[in-house]
Scaffold this active site. Structure first.
Site, PDB file in Angstrom:
ATOM      1  NE  ARG A  17      -3.423  -0.289   2.893  1.00 50.44           N
ATOM      2  CZ  ARG A  17      -3.811  -0.408   4.164  1.00 50.44           C
ATOM      3  NH1 ARG A  17      -3.694  -1.554   4.787  1.00 50.44           N
ATOM      4  NH2 ARG A  17      -4.298   0.635   4.795  1.00 50.44           N
ATOM      5  CE  LYS A  24       4.773  -1.375   6.381  1.00 55.70           C
ATOM      6  NZ  LYS A  24       3.365  -1.792   6.564  1.00 55.70           N
ATOM      7  CB  THR A  83       2.919 -12.037  13.877  1.00 57.10           C
ATOM      8  OG1 THR A  83       1.748 -12.635  14.462  1.00 57.10           O
ATOM      9  CG2 THR A  83       2.501 -10.774  13.148  1.00 57.10           C
ATOM     10  CE  LYS A 336      30.377  23.343  -0.426  1.00 53.95           C
ATOM     11  NZ  LYS A 336      31.120  22.763  -1.551  1.00 53.95           N
ATOM     12  CE1 TYR A 351      27.529  27.844  -2.535  1.00 53.58           C
ATOM     13  CE2 TYR A 351      29.390  28.434  -3.917  1.00 53.58           C
ATOM     14  CZ  TYR A 351      28.733  27.515  -3.116  1.00 53.58           C
ATOM     15  OH  TYR A 351      29.285  26.288  -2.890  1.00 53.58           O
ATOM     16  CE1 TYR A 372      33.422  20.645  -9.131  1.00 53.03           C
ATOM     17  CE2 TYR A 372      31.530  21.434 -10.370  1.00 53.03           C
ATOM     18  CZ  TYR A 372      32.388  20.408 -10.020  1.00 53.03           C
ATOM     19  OH  TYR A 372      32.211  19.158 -10.556  1.00 53.03           O
ATOM     20  CB  SER A 390      27.741  45.091  -3.984  1.00 55.53           C
ATOM     21  OG  SER A 390      27.310  45.468  -2.709  1.00 55.53           O
TER      22      SER A 390
HETATM   23  C1  UD1 Z   1      -1.205  -7.693  14.507  1.00 58.13           C
HETATM   24  C2  UD1 Z   1      -1.626  -8.525  15.701  1.00 58.13           C
HETATM   25  C3  UD1 Z   1      -2.853  -7.884  16.323  1.00 58.13           C
HETATM   26  C4  UD1 Z   1      -2.560  -6.466  16.721  1.00 58.13           C
HETATM   27  C5  UD1 Z   1      -2.029  -5.686  15.529  1.00 58.13           C
HETATM   28  C6  UD1 Z   1      -1.526  -4.326  15.984  1.00 58.13           C
HETATM   29  C7  UD1 Z   1      -1.014 -10.852  15.256  1.00 58.13           C
HETATM   30  C8  UD1 Z   1      -1.488 -12.177  14.847  1.00 58.13           C
HETATM   31  N1  UD1 Z   1      -1.910  -9.874  15.276  1.00 58.13           N
HETATM   32  O1  UD1 Z   1      -2.250  -7.793  13.556  1.00 58.13           O
HETATM   33  O2  UD1 Z   1      -3.265  -8.623  17.470  1.00 58.13           O
HETATM   34  O3  UD1 Z   1      -3.728  -5.836  17.240  1.00 58.13           O
HETATM   35  O4  UD1 Z   1      -0.930  -6.370  14.911  1.00 58.13           O
HETATM   36  O5  UD1 Z   1      -1.148  -3.540  14.899  1.00 58.13           O
HETATM   37  O6  UD1 Z   1       0.147 -10.706  15.592  1.00 58.13           O
HETATM   38  N2  UD1 Z   1       4.670  -9.732   9.586  1.00 58.13           N
HETATM   39  C9  UD1 Z   1       5.721 -10.462   9.089  1.00 58.13           C
HETATM   40  N3  UD1 Z   1       5.482 -11.680   8.578  1.00 58.13           N
HETATM   41  C10 UD1 Z   1       4.248 -12.230   8.542  1.00 58.13           C
HETATM   42  C11 UD1 Z   1       3.170 -11.473   9.050  1.00 58.13           C
HETATM   43  C12 UD1 Z   1       3.414 -10.220   9.566  1.00 58.13           C
HETATM   44  O7  UD1 Z   1       6.874 -10.008   9.115  1.00 58.13           O
HETATM   45  O8  UD1 Z   1       4.131 -13.369   8.062  1.00 58.13           O
HETATM   46  C13 UD1 Z   1       4.951  -8.393  10.146  1.00 58.13           C
HETATM   47  C14 UD1 Z   1       4.386  -7.263   9.322  1.00 58.13           C
HETATM   48  O9  UD1 Z   1       5.363  -6.735   8.449  1.00 58.13           O
HETATM   49  C15 UD1 Z   1       4.019  -6.228  10.377  1.00 58.13           C
HETATM   50  C16 UD1 Z   1       3.735  -7.070  11.621  1.00 58.13           C
HETATM   51  O10 UD1 Z   1       4.324  -8.310  11.402  1.00 58.13           O
HETATM   52  O11 UD1 Z   1       5.121  -5.383  10.666  1.00 58.13           O
HETATM   53  C17 UD1 Z   1       2.248  -7.198  11.900  1.00 58.13           C
HETATM   54  O12 UD1 Z   1       1.618  -7.885  10.849  1.00 58.13           O
HETATM   55  P1  UD1 Z   1       0.181  -7.505  10.352  1.00 58.13           P
HETATM   56  O13 UD1 Z   1      -0.203  -8.427   9.266  1.00 58.13           O
HETATM   57  O14 UD1 Z   1       0.082  -6.067  10.089  1.00 58.13           O
HETATM   58  O15 UD1 Z   1      -0.675  -7.873  11.648  1.00 58.13           O
HETATM   59  P2  UD1 Z   1      -2.110  -7.364  12.001  1.00 58.13           P
HETATM   60  O16 UD1 Z   1      -3.113  -8.169  11.266  1.00 58.13           O
HETATM   61  O17 UD1 Z   1      -2.196  -5.914  11.890  1.00 58.13           O
END
Ligand code: UD1
Ligand code: CA
Length: 451
Positions: A17, A24, A83, A336, A351, A372, A390
């Protein structure tokens, strides 16, 4: 002995996004990457080692992470299975037996070191799993912290929540801490029996409870756990960061005439009793000492402004600009890699690059250091009390001695000794009455055309 701490920073979200070719976590708030903000908080909180879990562009993320700490490992999570799965990508680090493990999200840059310290304190006080919760009026999308008699018993993801659970406004901020000793057994027990078929890190709350481990939730402000998913949220979080930093500065004694128009960097230093006028931009690495004044529409980066110096309006200070006490750099001037010594003035349309300007020297309007030659940069040295007329061009390398004068409109190609006057322009000659003849001739040409 101090407890050791591993931070695992999850950053394998595809970040689509953002609509960006940059990962990101490498987007910036206040001129520092999201990853940098998170890592700095982790470090202040005592993190000894950082594991960053990425999904792509590992090399770029690793290079950035290494600028913030030399204790960094980057792990690739090739499939995005949740996660819990992401944390396990850092298995090799987890198995190194740290006392505390902190799981952070790479896109949540407002997290405060003090909050992470609170999480660690809970571990130290005997909890095995600590969850960072926040309260919100709109919990849509967040995991809910399910409590029983005031004790956290589970985290239920929005999609898996029951009608009653959906009403809970105490939510999971995503940040979690657990004891290194129990980490692997807790993580290995996570399954994917849920609506998303994902391995939820949040399941370790219930797993820990079943194993009779101590689980606690602590609370932070909602703004601290706000995440960046698109550029609008990036701007919103930037805004919160800027407001916080401005408030901090103003409370410490800095006057800002129109705070919301002042843009600060993560490392901006402004001492008390300074005045910052509207529309001033501070790039990285700027310090402004007490009682200095930065007038409207000035742009500063890599610059040091000493006490009582006056900058702007409309001045540009670039890296290596050093303004000493009581010096002045006025409108439409660019400085600079140059030192402007005490009381020296560069007031209009100049400058000054790769230069040293002595005490109380006066640099006339439109003076340019020609530093330069298309290949190399050369130095200009201007002595104390020197006066540069000036619209002069100073062709570097060149030195103007102390108390010397340079006549206006000069093109200076060789050194000017101390106390000398240099004039390097052609001498003026007046032709008596010639203007009348020229006018008559031009009129004749015009009349011939209009016939
Ligand atoms: C997660 C939490 C949720 C919490 C919310 C807060 C879990 C299951 N859920 O949900 O309880 O309220 O964050 O913002 O943890 N990521 C990876 N690999 C993966 C999946 C995610 O690296 O396979 C990273 C993402 O880049 C991100 C973070 O983990 O930085 C959270 O993942 P995201 O999918 O945004 O979790 P949420 O559904 O928002
Ligand atoms: Ca999220």
């Amino acid at each position: 002995m101090a407890r050791t701490c591993l931070t695992i920073i999850l950053a394998a979200g595809e970040g689509s996004r953002m609509k960006s070719s940059t990962p990101k976590v490498l987007h910036k708030i206040a001129n520092k990457t999201l990853l940098g903000h998170v890592m700095n908080a982790a470090q202040i909180a005592g993190g000894n080692s950082h594991s960053v879990v990425v999904g792509k562009e590992a090399a770029k993320v690793e290079a950035e992470a290494k600028t913030h700490s030399d204790k960094v490992d980057v792990f690739l999570q090739t499939e995005r299975l949740g996660t819990g799965h992401a944390v396990l990508a850092a298995k090799d680090a987890i198995e190194r037996e740290f006392d505390d493990i902190l799981v952070l999200f790479g896109d949540t840059p407002l997290i405060q070191a003090e909050t992470l310290q609170r999480l660690r304190k809970s571990l130290e006080n005997g909890a095995q799993v600590v969850v960072l919760g926040f309260r919100t009026n709109d919990p849509t999308g967040y995991g809910r912290l399910v409590e029983n008699e005031g004790k956290l018993v589970a985290i239920r993801e929005h999609k898996d929540a029951s009608e009653d659970e959906l009403k809970i406004k105490f939510c999971n901020g995503g940040i979690m801490a657990f004891s290194g000793k129990h980490a692997m057994s807790l993580l290995n027990a996570i399954g994917n029996d849920n609506v998303n078929k994902e391995y939820y890190l949040t399941d370790i709350v219930e797993i820990a409870k079943k194993g009779d481990l101590k689980v606690v939730a602590i609370e932070a402000d909602e703004s601290e756990v706000m995440g960046v998913n698109d550029r609008f949220q990036l701007a919103q979080i930037e805004d919160i960061w800027q407001q916080t930093k401005r408030a901090e500065l103003m409370r410490s004694g800095v006057t800002m005439h129109a705070p919301s128009t002042v843009y600060l960097s993560y490392d901006t230093i402004i001492e008390p009793d300074t005045i910052i006028e509207p529309n001033v931009v501070f790039g990285p690495n700027v310090s402004v000492k007490s009682a200095a004044q930065i007038k409207a529409f000035s742009h500063l980066e890599g610059a040091q402004v000493a006490s009582k110096a006056i900058v702007g309006p409309y001045a540009r200070l670039r890296p290596g600009a050093q303004l000493k006490e009581g010096s002045k750099v006025g409108n439409f001037c660019e400085i600079k890699n140059a030192i402007v010594e005490e009381g020296a003035k560069v007031n209009h349309l100049s400058y000054i690059g790769d230069a040293h300007i002595g005490k109380n020297a006066n640099i006339g309007a439109g003076t340019i250091t020609c530093n330069y030659d298309g290949m190399n940069k050369h130095k200009t040295k201007i002595g104390e009390n020197a006066f540069i007329g000036s619209n002069s061009s100073l062709i570097a390398p060149v030195e103007i001695g102390d108390d010397a004068y340079v006549g206006s409109g000069s093109v200076i190609t060789s050194n000017v000794p101390s106390n000398d006057l240099a004039i390097a322009r052609s001498r003026q000659s007046n032709k008596t009455g010639l203007a009348i003849k020229i006018r008559a001739r031009n009129q004749a040409i015009k009349d011939a055309k209009n016939k």
